[in-house]
Design an enzyme around this catalytic site. Structure first.
Site: not given
Length: 195
Positions: A119-120
């Site tokens: 994800c991030h």
């Protein structure tokens, strides 16, 4: 199966599933996972956020659980670990400002040790300068960062369930990709799971 010692870099408002589920999965198969957060010690915790995909233009965010830290950040020596995991959520955007976080990530990359990011979490990889000429994916909003850092973008499927491997680097777009992301990470680790 050889037991691997893994460090997981988290911070407050790490994505709940992206910290807890990999921690539990890797522990379940017999690996030792040390969850750490800059400025915190073993026995403390970080707050998590639950990100969900509910048809809006981006993910929604809700309060999650407290996630226990199993080691002290200041005591982490990358040479003592076999692999690194970086969950997503809101934590990567600020833990990447910590010079020691960047040193740790660069040490794992330089030693060609397995790194899993989701994800991030890839924001930390970008800040450490370790995605150049590497195929990886992330939450789509992180794509410009990866491409500006010289990384090769791996397309995200409609269900956010795919993952990519480039040498020692294993990446996925979000928590729906856990089955493929963790399976591929275990393969890179050399872990054999018998059916």
């Amino acid at each position: 199966m050889a037991v691997r010692k893994i460090v997981m870099l988290v911070g407050d408002y790490v994505e709940d599933y992206e910290a807890m589920v990999p921690f539990q999965m890797l522990t379940m198969v017999g690996h030792v996972v040390h969850s750490v957060c800059p400025g915190k010690k073993a026995g403390e915790s970080v707050r998590t956020a639950i990100h969900d995909f509910e048809g809006d233009q981006t993910y929604s965010e809700k309060p999650g659980h407290n996630f226990a830290l199993t080691a002290s950040f200041d005591e982490i020596d990358p040479n003592a670990y076999d692999a690194l995991v970086i969950p997503g959520g809101r934590a990567p955007e600020y833990i990447r400002l910590n010079p020691r976080v960047i040193e740790i990530v660069r040490a794992f990359a330089a030693a060609d040790k397995p790194i899993a990011a989701v994800c991030h979490g890839q924001q930390v990889l970008v800040a450490a300068g370790v995605v150049e000429n590497r195929l990886c994916t992330a939450y789509p909003a992180v794509r410009p960062d990866i491409e500006r850092a010289g990384g090769k973008w791996g397309e995200v499927n409609d269900t956010f369930s795919n993952a990519y491997v480039d040498g020692n680097l294993v990446t996925a777009a979000a928590w729906p990709g856990h089955p493929e992301w963790m399976r591929k990470f275990l393969e890179v680790l050399g872990s054999k799971i018998e059916p």
